[in-house]
Design a protein around this motif. Sequence first.
Motif, PDB file in Angstrom:
ATOM      1  N   TYR A  47       0.724  -1.245  -0.100  1.00 24.81           N
ATOM      2  CA  TYR A  47       0.046  -0.225  -0.057  1.00 24.81           C
ATOM      3  C   TYR A  47       0.800   1.285  -0.111  1.00 24.81           C
ATOM      4  CZ  TYR A  47       1.106   0.291   4.957  1.00 24.81           C
ATOM      5  OH  TYR A  47       1.694   0.127   6.109  1.00 24.81           O
ATOM      6  N   SER A  48       0.327   2.511  -0.211  1.00 25.42           N
ATOM      7  CA  SER A  48       1.033   3.741  -0.012  1.00 25.42           C
ATOM      8  C   SER A  48       0.353   4.274   1.240  1.00 25.42           C
ATOM      9  CB  SER A  48       0.520   4.734  -1.290  1.00 25.42           C
ATOM     10  OG  SER A  48       1.317   4.171  -2.363  1.00 25.42           O
ATOM     11  N   SER A  49       1.129   4.842   2.257  1.00 25.44           N
ATOM     12  CA  SER A  49       0.748   5.245   3.393  1.00 25.44           C
ATOM     13  C   SER A  49       0.684   6.742   3.650  1.00 25.44           C
ATOM     14  CB  SER A  49       1.902   4.942   4.427  1.00 25.44           C
ATOM     15  OG  SER A  49       1.394   5.211   5.704  1.00 25.44           O
ATOM     16  N   PRO A  50      -0.436   7.160   3.470  1.00 21.73           N
ATOM     17  CA  PRO A  50      -0.687   8.830   3.742  1.00 21.73           C
ATOM     18  C   PRO A  50      -0.812   9.136   5.003  1.00 21.73           C
ATOM     19  CG  PRO A  50      -2.735   7.662   3.362  1.00 21.73           C
ATOM     20  CD  PRO A  50      -1.671   6.592   3.079  1.00 21.73           C
ATOM     21  N   LEU A 141      -2.841   9.043  18.599  1.00 21.01           N
ATOM     22  CA  LEU A 141      -3.021   9.305  17.219  1.00 21.01           C
ATOM     23  C   LEU A 141      -1.912   8.625  16.246  1.00 21.01           C
ATOM     24  CD1 LEU A 141      -3.796  11.064  14.620  1.00 21.01           C
ATOM     25  CD2 LEU A 141      -1.781  12.618  15.108  1.00 21.01           C
ATOM     26  N   THR A 142      -2.433   7.841  15.431  1.00 18.90           N
ATOM     27  CA  THR A 142      -1.432   7.188  14.480  1.00 18.90           C
ATOM     28  C   THR A 142      -1.366   8.225  13.277  1.00 18.90           C
ATOM     29  OG1 THR A 142      -2.052   5.066  15.289  1.00 18.90           O
ATOM     30  CG2 THR A 142      -0.834   5.142  13.131  1.00 18.90           C
ATOM     31  N   GLU A 143      -0.216   8.714  13.007  1.00 20.62           N
ATOM     32  CA  GLU A 143      -0.061   9.869  11.863  1.00 20.62           C
ATOM     33  C   GLU A 143      -0.105   9.084  10.462  1.00 20.62           C
ATOM     34  OE1 GLU A 143       0.391  13.373   9.920  1.00 20.62           O
ATOM     35  OE2 GLU A 143       0.197  12.973  12.121  1.00 20.62           O
ATOM     36  N   SER A 144       0.573   8.169  10.049  1.00 16.39           N
ATOM     37  CA  SER A 144       0.674   7.449   9.027  1.00 16.39           C
ATOM     38  C   SER A 144      -0.012   6.117   9.035  1.00 16.39           C
ATOM     39  CB  SER A 144       2.258   7.325   8.652  1.00 16.39           C
ATOM     40  OG  SER A 144       2.721   8.371   8.385  1.00 16.39           O
ATOM     41  N   LEU A 145      -0.863   5.901   7.876  1.00 10.04           N
ATOM     42  CA  LEU A 145      -1.748   4.855   7.809  1.00 10.04           C
ATOM     43  C   LEU A 145      -0.715   3.609   7.923  1.00 10.04           C
ATOM     44  CD1 LEU A 145      -4.551   3.603   6.150  1.00 10.04           C
ATOM     45  CD2 LEU A 145      -2.656   3.023   4.798  1.00 10.04           C
ATOM     46  N   GLU A 146      -1.066   2.426   8.464  1.00 11.85           N
ATOM     47  CA  GLU A 146      -0.431   1.366   8.594  1.00 11.85           C
ATOM     48  C   GLU A 146      -1.079   0.062   8.710  1.00 11.85           C
ATOM     49  OE1 GLU A 146       0.893   1.085  13.360  1.00 11.85           O
ATOM     50  OE2 GLU A 146       2.057   2.710  12.226  1.00 11.85           O
ATOM     51  N   VAL A 154      -5.720  -9.169  10.669  1.00 17.30           N
ATOM     52  CA  VAL A 154      -4.911  -8.010   9.902  1.00 17.30           C
ATOM     53  C   VAL A 154      -5.720  -6.838  10.599  1.00 17.30           C
ATOM     54  CG1 VAL A 154      -4.637  -7.038   7.670  1.00 17.30           C
ATOM     55  CG2 VAL A 154      -4.552  -9.661   8.036  1.00 17.30           C
ATOM     56  N   THR A 155      -4.958  -5.928  10.852  1.00 20.07           N
ATOM     57  CA  THR A 155      -5.219  -4.527  11.381  1.00 20.07           C
ATOM     58  C   THR A 155      -4.835  -3.374  10.496  1.00 20.07           C
ATOM     59  OG1 THR A 155      -5.406  -5.596  13.726  1.00 20.07           O
ATOM     60  CG2 THR A 155      -5.510  -3.283  13.521  1.00 20.07           C
ATOM     61  N   LEU A 156      -5.858  -2.276  10.221  1.00 17.58           N
ATOM     62  CA  LEU A 156      -5.657  -1.204   9.585  1.00 17.58           C
ATOM     63  C   LEU A 156      -5.573  -0.139  10.820  1.00 17.58           C
ATOM     64  CD1 LEU A 156      -7.123   0.252   6.451  1.00 17.58           C
ATOM     65  CD2 LEU A 156      -6.866   1.718   8.428  1.00 17.58           C
ATOM     66  N   THR A 157      -4.655   0.844  10.864  1.00 20.45           N
ATOM     67  CA  THR A 157      -4.506   1.773  11.843  1.00 20.45           C
ATOM     68  C   THR A 157      -4.356   3.108  11.361  1.00 20.45           C
ATOM     69  OG1 THR A 157      -3.651   0.053  13.505  1.00 20.45           O
ATOM     70  CG2 THR A 157      -3.698   2.239  14.318  1.00 20.45           C
ATOM     71  N   TRP A 158      -5.171   3.930  11.741  1.00 21.70           N
ATOM     72  CA  TRP A 158      -4.955   5.437  11.190  1.00 21.70           C
ATOM     73  C   TRP A 158      -5.912   6.379  11.989  1.00 21.70           C
ATOM     74  CZ3 TRP A 158      -6.357   7.633   5.727  1.00 21.70           C
ATOM     75  CH2 TRP A 158      -5.656   8.667   5.376  1.00 21.70           C
ATOM     76  N   GLU A 159      -5.193   7.630  12.095  1.00 26.34           N
ATOM     77  CA  GLU A 159      -5.923   8.496  12.837  1.00 26.34           C
ATOM     78  C   GLU A 159      -6.306   8.008  13.996  1.00 26.34           C
ATOM     79  OE1 GLU A 159      -9.060  12.164  12.076  1.00 26.34           O
ATOM     80  OE2 GLU A 159      -9.583   9.948  11.947  1.00 26.34           O
ATOM     81  N   TYR A 160      -7.331   8.140  14.748  1.00 25.97           N
ATOM     82  CA  TYR A 160      -7.914   7.493  16.023  1.00 25.97           C
ATOM     83  C   TYR A 160      -8.682   6.292  15.882  1.00 25.97           C
ATOM     84  CZ  TYR A 160      -6.149  12.125  17.648  1.00 25.97           C
ATOM     85  OH  TYR A 160      -5.206  12.974  17.841  1.00 25.97           O
ATOM     86  N   LEU A 161      -8.388   5.616  14.735  1.00 28.13           N
ATOM     87  CA  LEU A 161      -9.222   4.448  14.694  1.00 28.13           C
ATOM     88  C   LEU A 161      -8.142   3.220  14.212  1.00 28.13           C
ATOM     89  CD1 LEU A 161     -12.371   4.845  12.468  1.00 28.13           C
ATOM     90  CD2 LEU A 161     -12.228   4.522  14.768  1.00 28.13           C
TER      91      LEU A 161
END
Length: 168
Positions: A47-50, A141-146, A154-161
């Motif tokens: 992926y690309s991580s904004p 806060l998770t600043e960059s999508l990971e 499998v976990t997607l973490t970004w911002e406050y989610l």
Amino acid sequence: MKISKKIATVLFTVFFTVLASAQDKKPLSPAASAYGKINEANINIIYSSPSVRGREIWGGLVPYGQVWRAGANAPTVFAVDREITVEGKKLPAGKYSFYIIPEEGNFTIIFGKDRSMSASKYDSSQDQLRITVKPKKKTNLTESLEYSVNSNNVTLTWEYLEIPISVK
């Protein structure tokens, strides 16, 4: 018109300094990947991580009710070398485009057969699997999508989610 040697040297130096600094700039959404094993299945997510960069993500940059490519620049690729069970449903071995439709309650996760589609040209007839998951709010806060591949999800973490997806 004749340019002096001194002016030409200064222009040459400025030009190559600007060119070199432009090449050193980090992309706003750099390429990233997550790899791991769940049971015997190898899972690779490309992926690309904004980054958040002060923006509202869920319901803002990523609007509710619309298909999102789950990354930046191109659809995220989810590859698995064996059949797995995702939230209780079978997903055959293969490479899939990975999309999300966020809602204020649950999120729809989509594994698409056509990896060349963009979110703007999304075609539901190409869905391999659709599931629904409940995101979890976080305080930090998770600043960059990971993405992360863990022992059972499998976990997607970004911002406050955090968006955990059960995998067996």
